[in-house]
Structure formats: structure tokens, C-alpha cells
Design an enzyme around this catalytic site. Structure first.
Site, mmCIF file in Angstrom:
data_model
loop_
_atom_site.group_PDB
_atom_site.id
_atom_site.type_symbol
_atom_site.label_atom_id
_atom_site.label_comp_id
_atom_site.label_asym_id
_atom_site.label_seq_id
_atom_site.Cartn_x
_atom_site.Cartn_y
_atom_site.Cartn_z
ATOM 1 N N TRP A 107 0.739 -1.310 0.073
ATOM 2 C CA TRP A 107 -0.081 0.064 -0.068
ATOM 3 C C TRP A 107 0.994 1.260 0.005
ATOM 4 O O TRP A 107 0.551 2.182 -0.745
ATOM 5 C CB TRP A 107 -1.093 -0.150 1.174
ATOM 6 C CG TRP A 107 -1.879 -1.154 1.040
ATOM 7 C CD1 TRP A 107 -2.151 -2.338 2.130
ATOM 8 C CD2 TRP A 107 -3.123 -1.181 0.059
ATOM 9 N NE1 TRP A 107 -3.113 -3.222 1.554
ATOM 10 C CE2 TRP A 107 -3.522 -2.433 0.273
ATOM 11 C CE3 TRP A 107 -3.263 -0.830 -1.065
ATOM 12 C CZ2 TRP A 107 -4.828 -3.022 -0.428
ATOM 13 C CZ3 TRP A 107 -4.364 -1.286 -1.736
ATOM 14 C CH2 TRP A 107 -4.954 -2.385 -1.596
ATOM 15 N N ASP A 177 -1.688 6.997 6.084
ATOM 16 C CA ASP A 177 -2.647 5.913 5.507
ATOM 17 C C ASP A 177 -2.915 4.951 6.670
ATOM 18 O O ASP A 177 -2.065 4.012 7.091
ATOM 19 C CB ASP A 177 -1.939 5.294 4.343
ATOM 20 C CG ASP A 177 -3.289 4.286 4.006
ATOM 21 O OD1 ASP A 177 -4.192 3.625 4.559
ATOM 22 O OD2 ASP A 177 -2.968 3.160 3.029
ATOM 23 N N LYS A 201 -12.388 -1.655 6.782
ATOM 24 C CA LYS A 201 -11.406 -2.577 7.591
ATOM 25 C C LYS A 201 -11.986 -2.425 8.922
ATOM 26 O O LYS A 201 -12.374 -3.471 9.461
ATOM 27 C CB LYS A 201 -9.991 -2.067 7.416
ATOM 28 C CG LYS A 201 -9.296 -1.980 6.058
ATOM 29 C CD LYS A 201 -8.946 -3.234 5.340
ATOM 30 C CE LYS A 201 -8.543 -3.297 3.834
ATOM 31 N NZ LYS A 201 -7.776 -2.339 3.321
#
Ligand SMILES: *Cc1c(COP(=O)(O)O)cnc(C)c1O
Length: 365
Positions: A107, A177, A201
Site C-alpha cells: 500500500w 494511511d 477495514k
């Protein structure tokens, strides 16, 4: 008639992921008609008083949970965390157009790739040569002078690693993030310039991305940016420039309220440490299972581990699924197993998995 808990299996998916049962039950109860409104939340206007209350309530609860100071703005955006990879660079890199990125997984690399389209990117730290099995130590991070910001990924969903400290960004704003660990623990918001997290999530269903940003950074947003890609648009219009994902925001609001009622983020951290502790202990006390992340870097949210062979891993996943444990297959990039145990994942599910692991080891070890 009520579809109940007894029909629910243990969902270890990395995302979209398990939601609190109480939240699902409330959404179910109020789905046909919101109390006092006579319409479903799926049917109401985003310009209605009802929705104003929903989005303002969600923001207020998020501010309470995280202690967000008044000089920070809260945005509810679309496009997932992946769009934030682009928006962060486009909005915050100018005028200097140089940013620092710390690489701790796939990511962060994707975030870096998008930033490169805007300006120069310095890799300020990386554990790629060690297959991202750990978080860099503070002395391994090398910042450049005068960077627009420093970007990192607080929890690496695929590798099962998590920062245990906030990297020191020097005088640059820290950008995070936090998609896979947002609200798993308290955060010191004033240390950050901007935090973003896809909801699916740990915070709600897919479709909304939460952004918390320090107000002064809005002055960097160029008026030449496409309207929808400018943080300033969404800050000025209170996330209502266009139709927001009404239902997803409503669900996030229910989750936030639930977290407050449960005792806030200190309590979540306590629960998460307990749950992860049980699972990591089971792994550490066996020579059959092997954790893949270095101990100091282990994630509270995604527990990654391996078995002695890929054949045994496939067998484990199949038998676990049949026994009511879903979503344990590791990410395709790394293989192995991954148990995602977000806030809403019940402690009984972790105990049940550990019990299953012992039996599987006995039968196959
Ligand atoms: C899942 C995930 C993403 C991607 O999120 P989307 O909402 O699918 O764009 C980004 N970063 C991290 C850390 C993630 O876990």
C-alpha cells in the site's frame, strides 16, 4: 423473524470486514423506516435535516473518540484509500513538490507511485529488502530538508506489521494511511497533518473514506485542481459538494457511537491487545505455526503466520472454512495465513481459532 448470531460464522476477512453485531442489528431494525422519519436511510435526501444530523453526529463522535482539535477538519470522501494516494500528492505536494515516503508494504508503494506523478519522491525508509517483515527503526529513517510532507502507512494489512511509534517528520506535516488500523487505539492527532482511512477495514462498510486534516494545509490546495479532487471543495462544502455515500456514512456513525458506548479507544486498545496476545501466544508456543512479522512490529489487526508446508496451509484453510472460520487465506502476494481481528472481531472467535489450531496441529504435526 430475526436472522441471528447463531447463523454468523467467524469472519477473519481483511476487508470489507466484520462489523459489530449490535450495529448490524440497529441498521436492520431501522432499515425500513428511521424512527421519526418514516423513510429508510437509503431513501433520504443528503440535503435533509435527518442526514445533517447523521453526518454531524458522526463527525462529533469521531472528534470525541480521537480528541480531534478544532483546527482539524473531518471529511467523508469516496474513491477509497486508493484515491487518497492521488489526492494527498495533488493537494499537499505543491508548491515545493518534494515529499518523503516511508515504504512498509504494497500500500505504501502504491501511494508513492501516485505521488511520483506530481513531484519528486524520496524514499525516506524501507524494509522491502526484508520482505516488509518489520517497521523501520527511527534511526533508519532519513528525511530530506523542506519536504512537503512525510507519508507512512500505520498498519500493513498484507504483512501483518504495525507502527508502534509515530515517525518524527521534522518540520514537515505527517501524513498517514491508517486504513487498516484507524480507531484500533488512541491517536495523538496534533502530531499529524493528515490521516486517511478507507472505512471498510475497521470503521464501517465500503464506500466512504475518512480524512482528518489540519486546516492550514487547505491553503496548499490549488484552485486549478479538478473540483472533486480538491480537499478544499469538500472542506468548504462539509463533504456535501455532491451526493455522499449516505448509507456508508450512517453505518460509520453507528460504529462510532458504539465505540463510545463501549468505553472509547483506550478500551478498544485493551481489547485488541488481549485478542492479538492470545493468538500470538498460540503461535509462539508452537513449533508448527510460525509468525511472519518480527515481534516488535506485529500488528494488532492482521496476524500473519505460516504452517510447515503450503500443502498444510491449504488443508488448514479448507478445514477451517468448513468449521466456520472464513477469510484466513493470506494475501496473494505473500501466501500463508492471515487472521484479521479488527475491533469488531469477537474475542470468542479468537479463542475458537486457537482451539482449532491446537487440534489441527495435533492431527497434522
Ligand atoms: C485496504 C487498504 C487500502 C486500499 O483501500 P481501498 O479503499 O480499497 O482503496 C489502502 N491502504 C491500506 C493500508 C489498506 O489496508
Amino acid at each position: 423473524m430475526n436472522v441471528t448470531t447463531t447463523d454468523r460464522i467467524y469472519n477473519f476477512s481483511a476487508g470489507p470486514a466484520v462489523l459489530p453485531l449490535a450495529v448490524l442489528e440497529q441498521a436492520q431494525r431501522d432499515l425500513i423506516s428511521l424512527p421519526g422519519v418514516g423513510m429508510s436511510v437509503l431513501e433520504i435526501s443528503h440535503r435533509s435535516k435527518t442526514f445533517d444530523n447523521i453526518i454531524e453526529g458522526a463527525e462529533a463522535d469521531l472528534r470525541t473518540l480521537l480528541g480531534i482539535p478544532p483546527n482539524y477538519r473531518v471529511l467523508f470522501l469516496q474513491g477509497g484509500a486508493s484515491l487518497q494516494f492521488s489526492m494527498v500528492g495533488m493537494n499537499l505536494m505543491p508548491p515545493v513538490n518534494r515529499a518523503d515516503y516511508i515504504l512498509t508494504g504494497v500500500w505504501s508503494k502504491k501511494a508513492l507511485k501516485e505521488a511520483k506523478r506530481v513531484g519528486e519522491v524520496n524514499v525516506a525508509g524501507s524494509t522491502e529488502s526484508e520482505s516488509f517483515t518489520r517497521i523501520p527503526r527511527p534511526d533508519e529513517i532519513k528525511l530530506q530538508d523542506g519536504a512537503s510532507y512525510v507519508h507512512f502507512t500505520s498498519n500493513n494489512t498484507i504483512y501483518g506489521t504495525q507502527w508502534k511509534y509515530d515517525p518524527d517528520p521534522g518540520s514537515a506535516p505527517l501524513v498517514c494511511d491508517a486504513s487498516s488500523d484507524f480507531l484500533c487505539r488512541p491517536l495523538d492527532i496534533p502530531r499529524y497533518g493528515l490521516i486517511y482511512a478507507g472505512a471498510q477495514k475497521n470503521v464501517g462498510p465500503a464506500g466512504v473514506t475518512l480524512v482528518v486534516l489540519r486546516e492550514d494545509l487547505l491553503s496548499r490546495c490549488s484552485p486549478d485542481l479538478p473540483t472533486m479532487l480538491s480537499y478544499k471543495t469538500h472542506a468548504d462544502e462539509k463533504s456535501l459538494y455532491n451526493t455522499p455515500p449516505v448509507f456508508a456514512i450512517y453505518m460509520v456513525g453507528l460504529v462510532l457511537r458504539y465505540l463510545i458506548e463501549q468505553g472509547g479507544l483506550d478500551h478498544q486498545l485493551y481489547l485488541n491487545q488481549q485478542k492479538a496476545g492470545v493468538l500470538y501466544d498460540a503461535i509462539d508456543n508452537s513449533s508448527f505455526y510460525r509468525g511472519t512479522a518480527e515481534k516488535e512490529s506485529r500488528s494488532l489487526m492482521n496476524v500473519t503466520f505460516r504452517l510447515p508446508s503450503e500443502e498444510l496451509e491449504a488443508k488448514f484453510i479448507a478445514e477451517a472454512k468448513a468449521a466456520g472460520f472464513d477469510g484466513l487465506k493470506g494475501h496473494r502476494n505473500v501466501g500463508g495465513l492471515r487472521a484479521s481481528i479488527y475491533n469488531a472481531f469477537p474475542a470468542e472467535g479468537v479463542d475458537a481459532l486457537v482451539d482449532f489450531m491446537r487440534k489441527f496441529e495435533k492431527a497434522n504435526g
